[in-house]
Design an enzyme around this catalytic site. Sequence first.
Site, short mmCIF file in Angstrom:
data_model
loop_
_atom_site.label_atom_id
_atom_site.label_comp_id
_atom_site.label_asym_id
_atom_site.label_seq_id
_atom_site.Cartn_x
_atom_site.Cartn_y
_atom_site.Cartn_z
N ASP A 151 -4.76 17.18 0.44
CA ASP A 151 -4.71 15.80 -0.06
C ASP A 151 -5.77 15.50 -1.12
O ASP A 151 -6.02 14.34 -1.44
CB ASP A 151 -4.91 14.83 1.12
N GLU A 208 -9.55 8.80 -4.75
CA GLU A 208 -10.03 7.44 -4.45
C GLU A 208 -10.67 7.35 -3.06
O GLU A 208 -11.59 6.56 -2.84
CB GLU A 208 -8.86 6.45 -4.51
N ASP A 209 -10.18 8.17 -2.13
CA ASP A 209 -10.66 8.05 -0.76
C ASP A 209 -12.05 8.63 -0.54
O ASP A 209 -12.65 8.42 0.51
CB ASP A 209 -9.64 8.70 0.20
N ARG A 223 -9.55 15.85 5.77
CA ARG A 223 -10.03 15.41 4.46
C ARG A 223 -11.55 15.31 4.37
O ARG A 223 -12.08 15.01 3.29
CB ARG A 223 -9.37 14.07 4.10
N ARG A 238 -8.32 4.77 9.38
CA ARG A 238 -9.21 5.70 8.67
C ARG A 238 -10.64 5.16 8.50
O ARG A 238 -11.57 5.94 8.30
CB ARG A 238 -8.64 5.99 7.28
N HIS A 285 -3.87 2.06 4.30
CA HIS A 285 -5.12 1.58 3.69
C HIS A 285 -4.96 0.13 3.23
O HIS A 285 -3.83 -0.32 2.99
CB HIS A 285 -5.44 2.42 2.44
N ILE A 289 3.81 11.77 0.40
CA ILE A 289 2.69 11.94 1.34
C ILE A 289 1.78 10.70 1.29
O ILE A 289 0.55 10.81 1.33
CB ILE A 289 1.92 13.26 1.11
N CYS A 295 -4.72 5.71 -5.37
CA CYS A 295 -5.31 6.86 -4.65
C CYS A 295 -5.66 8.01 -5.58
O CYS A 295 -6.55 8.81 -5.27
CB CYS A 295 -4.33 7.43 -3.63
C1 CIR Z 1 -3.56 10.74 3.39
O1 CIR Z 1 -2.84 10.46 4.36
O2 CIR Z 1 -4.78 10.72 3.44
C2 CIR Z 1 -2.89 11.12 2.08
N1 CIR Z 1 -1.69 11.83 2.36
C3 CIR Z 1 -2.61 9.88 1.26
C4 CIR Z 1 -3.84 9.18 0.80
C5 CIR Z 1 -3.56 7.94 0.07
N2 CIR Z 1 -4.75 7.36 -0.43
C6 CIR Z 1 -4.91 6.08 -0.70
O3 CIR Z 1 -4.05 5.26 -0.40
N3 CIR Z 1 -6.07 5.71 -1.22
#
Ligand code: CIR
Length: 256
Positions: free
Chosen positions: A61, A66-67, A86, A134, A164, A245, A251
Amino acid sequence: MFKNVIVKTPCKAISEGISSNPELGKPDYEKALVQHAAYIKALESCGVQVTVLPADEAFPDSCFVEDTAVLTERCAIISNPGAESRKGETAAMLPCIEQFYDKGAIEFIKAPGTLEGGDVMMIGETLYVGLSARTNAEGIEQFSKILEKYGYKCVAVPLEKVLHLKTGVNYLGGRDLLVSGEFIDKSEFESFNKITVPESEAYAANCIRVNSAVIAPEGYEGVKKAVEAAGYKVITVDTSEFRKIDGGLSCLSLRF
Ligand code: CIR
């Protein structure tokens, strides 16, 4: 105004990214690369300098940069993702962030606190943060203390359904918010001008305002028209492979 954007090239392992919608199928790597390149072009057309980090096969991922951090004018906050697979993404991001921020202005969310950048929406000096699957209460507590140090305000928003915060609410500019689902009636956002996204186009609530334009996912005409009607120029990009996904437009980049 944003000057810089950081993105990361999707890796082959993107097909193994976390998904809450397996019925959509697995992302196609080659298509994801093409869509990512178009995303970079769209960002560049908004006048930002894009730093493109190489793909990292260790983390399926990892294109969802962004995460991994929250970047503000005064500080950078390195997150601690709530998703086990992650967690290692943040260490890989740090050297890049150090190129833009002084070491003293780089802060960290530490275990047992968790926080993912997709849960953070900045409006002026206020940062809204989703309490989600998360991002936990301890993460928000740490985040709030860090923000206070830099003169920012933190508002926690408990989430009920979405992954999110920015899955369902995004700031466009002025007092305008793009909202879907559970965010339509949340008290935290009652003073804003809300552009409501219908359930059938909920994915497109995740648009990003980048300087003179709003970048929106391709194929959601209702949202495009509504955002244009609110006075914004809209650029669309195809994000079909990332959607498989749970990835949206925001993101895929860190904008600062
Ligand atoms: C996840 O589940 O972490 C990734 N497949 C998708 C992350 C999406 N990120 C976001 O909305 N900032």
